[in-house]
Design a protein around this motif. Sequence first.
Motif, PDB file in Angstrom:
ATOM      1  N   THR A  23       0.801  -1.230   0.000  1.00 40.72           N
ATOM      2  CA  THR A  23       0.000   0.000   0.000  1.00 40.72           C
ATOM      3  C   THR A  23       0.831   1.276   0.000  1.00 40.72           C
ATOM      4  O   THR A  23       0.293   2.352  -0.257  1.00 40.72           O
ATOM      5  CB  THR A  23      -0.932   0.056   1.223  1.00 40.72           C
ATOM      6  N   GLY A  24       2.124   1.174   0.330  1.00 36.14           N
ATOM      7  CA  GLY A  24       2.940   2.381   0.448  1.00 36.14           C
ATOM      8  C   GLY A  24       2.600   3.212   1.664  1.00 36.14           C
ATOM      9  O   GLY A  24       2.931   4.406   1.722  1.00 36.14           O
ATOM     10  N   LEU A  25       1.970   2.594   2.665  1.00 36.19           N
ATOM     11  CA  LEU A  25       1.521   3.309   3.863  1.00 36.19           C
ATOM     12  C   LEU A  25       2.184   2.746   5.112  1.00 36.19           C
ATOM     13  O   LEU A  25       2.474   1.549   5.198  1.00 36.19           O
ATOM     14  CB  LEU A  25       0.002   3.188   4.016  1.00 36.19           C
ATOM     15  N   LEU A  26       2.389   3.601   6.091  1.00 32.01           N
ATOM     16  CA  LEU A  26       2.854   3.167   7.394  1.00 32.01           C
ATOM     17  C   LEU A  26       1.739   2.414   8.126  1.00 32.01           C
ATOM     18  O   LEU A  26       0.550   2.615   7.831  1.00 32.01           O
ATOM     19  CB  LEU A  26       3.298   4.371   8.224  1.00 32.01           C
TER      20      LEU A  26
ATOM     21  N   ASN B 253       2.778   7.340   2.060  1.00 34.59           N
ATOM     22  CA  ASN B 253       3.789   7.813   3.004  1.00 34.59           C
ATOM     23  C   ASN B 253       5.203   7.712   2.455  1.00 34.59           C
ATOM     24  O   ASN B 253       6.140   8.206   3.081  1.00 34.59           O
ATOM     25  CB  ASN B 253       3.706   7.026   4.311  1.00 34.59           C
ATOM     26  N   GLY B 254       5.383   7.058   1.319  1.00 36.80           N
ATOM     27  CA  GLY B 254       6.702   6.931   0.716  1.00 36.80           C
ATOM     28  C   GLY B 254       6.854   7.822  -0.498  1.00 36.80           C
ATOM     29  O   GLY B 254       5.928   8.526  -0.909  1.00 36.80           O
ATOM     30  N   GLN B 255       8.048   7.776  -1.084  1.00 37.81           N
ATOM     31  CA  GLN B 255       8.352   8.555  -2.286  1.00 37.81           C
ATOM     32  C   GLN B 255       9.087   7.659  -3.278  1.00 37.81           C
ATOM     33  O   GLN B 255       9.755   6.700  -2.901  1.00 37.81           O
ATOM     34  CB  GLN B 255       9.252   9.747  -1.945  1.00 37.81           C
ATOM     35  N   SER B 256       8.965   8.005  -4.551  1.00 34.76           N
ATOM     36  CA  SER B 256       9.627   7.216  -5.585  1.00 34.76           C
ATOM     37  C   SER B 256      11.139   7.194  -5.377  1.00 34.76           C
ATOM     38  O   SER B 256      11.749   8.183  -4.963  1.00 34.76           O
ATOM     39  CB  SER B 256       9.315   7.799  -6.968  1.00 34.76           C
TER      40      SER B 256
END
Length: 674
Positions: free
Chosen positions: A96-99, A322-325
């Motif tokens: 999900t790219g989420l904490l 919450n992340g970046q490429s």
Amino acid sequence: MTALRDSLSPVKRACIVAFVLFTVAGSRSQVNQPKKIQPDMFLVTIDTLRADHVHCYGYSQISTPALDSLANDGIRFDRAFTPSPITNTSHTTILTGLLPSAHGVTDFAVPLATAHATWAELLRKQGYQTAAFIGAIILDSKTLAPGLDRGFDFYDNFPQHIQSKSRWGRVERRGMEVVRHAEGWLDTHRAGAHFVWVHLYDPHDPYEPPPPYSHIYKDRLYDGEIAYADFALGHFVAYLKQQHLYDEALIIAVGDHGEGLGQHQEETHGIFLYDSTLHVPLIVKLPGQGKAGKNVAAQVRTTDLLPTVLDWLGIAAPAELNGQSLRAYLVVNEVADRTSFGETDYPLRFGWAPLRSVREGGFKFIEAPRPELYDLRADPLEAHNKYAPWDPTVQRLRASMAELRAKFRPYQLSSPAAVGKGTTDELRALGYLGPPDALSSTNVPEPSLLPDPKDKIQEQNLLHAAMLASENNLVNDARSALNKVLEMDPESPTALLQLGQLELDSGNGQKAAYYLRKACEVRPDDAAADFYYAAALNVTGDLASARDALEGSLQLQPSQFPARLLLGQIFLKLGNPKAAEDQFQAALLLEPRNAEAQLELAKALIASREFSDAEMQLRSLSKIQPKNPDVYEWLSKAYSGLGKKQDEERAQQRARELKAKAGKRATRTRKPGK
């Protein structure tokens, strides 16, 4: 060449020129053939994999040729970190790219909210065929990881109702089985772009690598599991190459979390937030093998993986990520570190404080009842706590953590997820405390007032060892470990409950009742403790006390199927069939297809002389369980009450036949001499 040219006729010279031009044009057309607009994507997650136990990360005591080869063809990130040391939570973050605080899957069996898009959902919208192949039931979307299958055309869950006592196929799959399932799916889905997730669970404890790895690494079985997982990965990579899927694919290999291995006295994982369990290997192979062999020293996070994939495909990322490429690290030479947060709520299952951490600027701060600060450059093993409340680094990192927390829902203590007893047994087999075991309901207003996990880690190691020993039927070993816990903490609710369950399973009703009564006294508001105490009292014959305990348990948690079923059975024994009928009806509202509850309801109806209703119930059940002799035995009683003598005799005859067949099967399967 000039003489040769002059000796040829004009026609021959023209033919040669045409041939050369055709050949060049053909070769140019091959070179300039458009690549796949959408590259195939393969995500390989290796469970419980420490970065410092992989050969290409500098560990010389192991052979990991598949990971090493991927690193040679791609980009190796030397400092990648997960926010969670628990399998289902860390994988939810990857997908999900989420904490964890953002996606909310901080416990087993917590559904992933539909508001959070998954990797598979986003790629399927772009025309990708999507499939997932998991190595352990902890990621099964029907039980312990609901919602994680969203967006997958195929999600390789575990079969339901497996009777085998072996862990293989019941709670875990060997890496080669996972890989073969993935390869089989790709064989039948050749067209179009693919997103395939392969999860290799092997390095997770208990460490039981198959031969020859069990022999090669006999003194380091954890390494043996890693080497075997690498072998399975190598088989998958070889398959991709054979099918011409490798070169132009984007492949990501990453650990979901690490393993304590005794550092900070943590044998496994889940309790602490040190680098031993948060530092993971991360290797990215780009389409066309661009930037092959590159190493990135900057600190990155597993939350960055989904944004990277979306960026690579030119897809707008959801604003909530919450992340970046990582593109700047992949294609240019970005060197800046990214702040990495860590979270674990697993200590709450033992009644201990949850932990939070932030890793930034060469320091790590851990928020705990006794906070910790480590200068990672001078102290990479996090052995010397430098915490002081007035330290400017502490204040800066605490402010960073507070800013993050303000973005998410207010902090709440975890509560046991609603899962069945079968799923609880599966969690225990995997070495995790299951929800009904987790006496985690508490009235403590602040997590910081709970015990610090640092003071309880030896207890946790023993509790974990007891769970695995019990799973392997080593009852004395489990009993010994739990008694050691009680020597450290006579009121350990988890040890009391586990000992009670152990004695209950062993048929020692009196001993079970002793431990479970104490567990209820320590945690008077725990529904699970009341349920197991009632089960022990039922074994001892104290039916009235068992009834009271079950009613108390159901007041705390009304949706307990096993408690409803047992209470109905106890009411039948106490001669109160109407009350029993009510409980069986309530149980069937929770599990409408449960055959045991249907049969028990029929027994209650017969006891109440409601023979017609019992007949209907049992005839319906006989279609579901046509080979169950008990169904026909009770059906004969219903017919007897209705005065249907011939039907009664036929049902009795059918019951006798089925019992005889069952007896013959038991005789055939019995070992010689037994």
